[in-house]
Each structure stands twice: as C-alpha cells, then as structure tokens.
Enzyme design. Sequence first.
Site, PDB file in Angstrom:
ATOM      1  N   LYS A   1       0.865  -1.171   0.000  1.00 13.24           N
ATOM      2  CA  LYS A   1       0.000   0.000   0.000  1.00 13.24           C
ATOM      3  C   LYS A   1       0.903   1.223   0.000  1.00 13.24           C
ATOM      4  CE  LYS A   1      -3.410   2.474   2.688  1.00 13.24           C
ATOM      5  NZ  LYS A   1      -4.478   2.358   3.685  1.00 13.24           N
TER       6      LYS A   1
ATOM      7  N   ARG B   1     -10.556   9.808   2.938  1.00 13.59           N
ATOM      8  CA  ARG B   1     -10.261  10.362   4.265  1.00 13.59           C
ATOM      9  C   ARG B   1     -11.307  11.391   4.677  1.00 13.59           C
ATOM     10  NH1 ARG B   1      -3.669  11.118   3.748  1.00 13.59           N
ATOM     11  NH2 ARG B   1      -3.205   8.893   3.542  1.00 13.59           N
TER      12      ARG B   1
ATOM     13  N   LYS C   1       1.737   9.820   5.913  1.00 13.12           N
ATOM     14  CA  LYS C   1       1.880   8.433   6.368  1.00 13.12           C
ATOM     15  C   LYS C   1       3.131   7.787   5.771  1.00 13.12           C
ATOM     16  CE  LYS C   1      -3.110   7.928   7.139  1.00 13.12           C
ATOM     17  NZ  LYS C   1      -4.287   7.041   7.052  1.00 13.12           N
TER      18      LYS C   1
ATOM     19  N   GLU D   1       7.554  -7.001   0.651  1.00 17.62           N
ATOM     20  CA  GLU D   1       6.341  -6.952   1.491  1.00 17.62           C
ATOM     21  C   GLU D   1       5.472  -8.174   1.208  1.00 17.62           C
ATOM     22  OE1 GLU D   1       5.412  -4.991   3.876  1.00 17.62           O
ATOM     23  OE2 GLU D   1       6.403  -3.061   3.650  1.00 17.62           O
TER      24      GLU D   1
ATOM     25  N   LYS E   1      -2.422  -1.442  -3.779  1.00 18.70           N
ATOM     26  CA  LYS E   1      -3.225  -0.227  -3.669  1.00 18.70           C
ATOM     27  C   LYS E   1      -2.360   1.014  -3.745  1.00 18.70           C
ATOM     28  CE  LYS E   1      -5.984   1.931  -0.066  1.00 18.70           C
ATOM     29  NZ  LYS E   1      -6.526   1.767   1.262  1.00 18.70           N
TER      30      LYS E   1
ATOM     31  N   SER F   1     -10.357   6.029  -3.928  1.00 25.56           N
ATOM     32  CA  SER F   1     -11.310   7.134  -4.039  1.00 25.56           C
ATOM     33  C   SER F   1     -10.862   8.225  -5.015  1.00 25.56           C
ATOM     34  CB  SER F   1     -11.566   7.728  -2.655  1.00 25.56           C
ATOM     35  OG  SER F   1     -10.364   8.157  -2.058  1.00 25.56           O
TER      36      SER F   1
ATOM     37  N   TYR G   1     -15.589   1.791  -6.036  1.00 23.30           N
ATOM     38  CA  TYR G   1     -16.792   2.508  -5.603  1.00 23.30           C
ATOM     39  C   TYR G   1     -17.942   2.397  -6.596  1.00 23.30           C
ATOM     40  CZ  TYR G   1     -13.735   4.058  -1.995  1.00 23.30           C
ATOM     41  OH  TYR G   1     -12.876   4.040  -0.929  1.00 23.30           O
TER      42      TYR G   1
HETATM   43  C1  PBG Z   1      -7.093   3.415   6.026  1.00 23.35           C
HETATM   44  C2  PBG Z   1      -7.489   3.317   4.612  1.00 23.35           C
HETATM   45  C3  PBG Z   1      -7.341   4.307   3.632  1.00 23.35           C
HETATM   46  C4  PBG Z   1      -7.969   3.822   2.487  1.00 23.35           C
HETATM   47  C5  PBG Z   1      -8.459   2.551   2.779  1.00 23.35           C
HETATM   48  N1  PBG Z   1      -8.134   2.239   4.100  1.00 23.35           N
HETATM   49  C6  PBG Z   1      -6.772   5.677   3.717  1.00 23.35           C
HETATM   50  C7  PBG Z   1      -5.390   5.875   4.143  1.00 23.35           C
HETATM   51  O1  PBG Z   1      -4.565   4.948   4.160  1.00 23.35           O
HETATM   52  O2  PBG Z   1      -5.095   7.011   4.502  1.00 23.35           O
HETATM   53  C8  PBG Z   1      -8.102   4.594   1.214  1.00 23.35           C
HETATM   54  C9  PBG Z   1      -9.100   4.100   0.239  1.00 23.35           C
HETATM   55  C10 PBG Z   1      -9.515   5.087  -0.809  1.00 23.35           C
HETATM   56  O3  PBG Z   1      -8.920   6.145  -1.003  1.00 23.35           O
HETATM   57  O4  PBG Z   1     -10.501   4.767  -1.474  1.00 23.35           O
HETATM   58  N2  PBG Z   1      -6.053   2.668   6.487  1.00 23.35           N
END
Ligand code: PBG
Length: 314
Positions: free
Chosen positions: A185, A195, A209, A225, A240, A266, A305
Amino acid sequence: MRRRRSSAWVRDLVAQTVVTPADLILPIFICEGKGQGGIIAPRMSVDGVVTAAKEARALGVCAVMLFPVIDDTRKTEDGRHCADADNVLCRAVAEVKSAVPDIGVICDVALDPYTTHGQDGIFRDGRVINDETVDMLQRQAVTLAASGCDIVAPSDMMDGRIGAIRTAMDGSGAQHVMILSYAAKYASSLYGPFRDNVGSAACLGAADKLSYQMDPRNSCEALDEVTLDIAEGADMLMIKPATAYLDILYRTSQATNLPVFTYHVSGEYMMLKEAAKQGYLDFDKAYMEVLQSCKRAGARAIVTYGAMDVARSL
Ligand code: PBG
C-alpha cells in the site's frame, strides 16, 4: 491481426479478460444513527448497509468491504474503540451476516478511523510505534472476527502484523477467518475523498503516512512486502492504489499463486467522475477500460466505488 477484430462476436470469442460482477468488491461507509451525506459514497446507517449488501449480492457481487465513520467523541490517542465489540462496525458486520449470510464481509484493520490524530497506528513523540500498534491491531482483528467478519484486511502497513493477527485469531477460535493483506500500500495522494468521508482527513491535518506506507518511487520493496506477508500467513494480497501501480500489480500476480486484488481508490474514481462531468470522457466506457486494465495486470478482484453501477450494467 485485424481479422480477429473484425466483428463483435469474434472479439468476444478471443477476449483474454472479462470483468464480471463477481470480480468486484463494494466498499460501504457506515455511521452511527441515521445515514448522512458522503463524498465518494453515502455514509449509511446500519440498516442502510444491510439493504445495500442485499442488493449487491442480488447483482452478483461477492463481497462488501465495510468502513466505519466514528464519532469524534469516541476517538482517542490509541484508537482503542476499534476493539469494542459494540462499535458501529461490529454491529454492522453482525447485521449483514445475519441478513445476507451468503455475501462475504471484509473489514479494514487499521486505527485511522478511531484515532484523534488520524494516523493508522499509535502515535507518540512524533512517530507511529510499530509493536504497540500491532498489539492493538490484534485486538481489533479478534473483535471483528468475533462479530462475524469473514476476511480481515490489514491496511496499516505495520511490520509483522500479518503473523501477529494470524496468531491472535487462531488463539481466539477464529481459525476460519481469512486475511487479505494490503501487502503493498503506497503513501498515495489519491486517498483524499476517502479520508474526508471517514473523517480522518481533519484529524490528520498536514501530517503524512510516509513512515509506514510505501514510497511511490519503489517497486522491489513491494515484492519483499509480499514475500513477508505470504510467509506470515496471508490468504490473499492487495495492491493499492490500482492505476498508477499496475506495474506492481502485474509483478505481484506473476510472482505468487495467491489471489491478488487491487483497490481502485477514491481519488482514482473521482478523477474519472469529475472528468466525465466536464465532458472530457464517457464515464462508463473509461471506467470499464480501467477495470479491464486491472484484470489484464492480474487482479483477481477489484475494490471499487462503482461496483454496483457496473454490476447493474453487466
Ligand atoms: C485506512 C485506509 C485508507 C484507504 C483505505 N483504508 C486511507 C489511508 O490509508 O489514509 C483509502 C481508500 C480510498 O482512497 O478509497 N487505512
């Protein structure tokens, strides 16, 4: 080359990949009390989630992924509300599993919806503490498993969490619960609408992050990973985001026989929506092309989505 492209029937006959409703996982946001607003997708009440899950299953979607919107009053520094058996997510999981037992329920494992600072882990002295976070993730996963969740999906990127969660679930009678690891990720800027919808954006502020999610400049690390997560007991893997990381998806799907999924996040979805709104592209066609690219790159399933819209049109 063109003979095989000459008509629809032969194009369909030789098509190498196909997108079906069974390939799609629908993300759903749940809030306390009545459903309210939502940017990328509606924030639903527990009842609303049950209705959505029923509809999804009827359209051939195999699984939903549930995300909680937690009231600010319940957020803490350590996010411990994630392990309360009566939190809104656990209640939703139990309701969905009793009303629609034949749909898979997947839950994110990470602390960000529950923390005052919006980080995915326990944050102290300017850093996210790995092992204490993993302890909390174990409690979160065990609680979700007890509520009836079929697949826990750690999305936090802490080191060692897959093995720790497997051990904790096995020790609590949840040997049957699967782990879908967000193995790779990335620290992407494409998570904004999510968010905002979950309510972690305001808590996170200008923080990032980058100390746990992967650096977008790297690819070899993603395979490390993946190797670690497989060794620790992951049943399935997730890459992702999707479109900007198709190389990672492809390399991962070539490197393992485990099912590899991708999350069309998203920001990726909203880019298509907004471009279509401006008249720059046809949403349905562009979106299908993107989903096809994920399948071509090796995705066994796609979290997205628009799952319901695609399932309906298919
Ligand atoms: C949280 C999480 C996130 C998403 C899924 N789980 C956001 C992040 O890591 O800040 C993002 C999914 C999206 O943008 O559709 N751990």
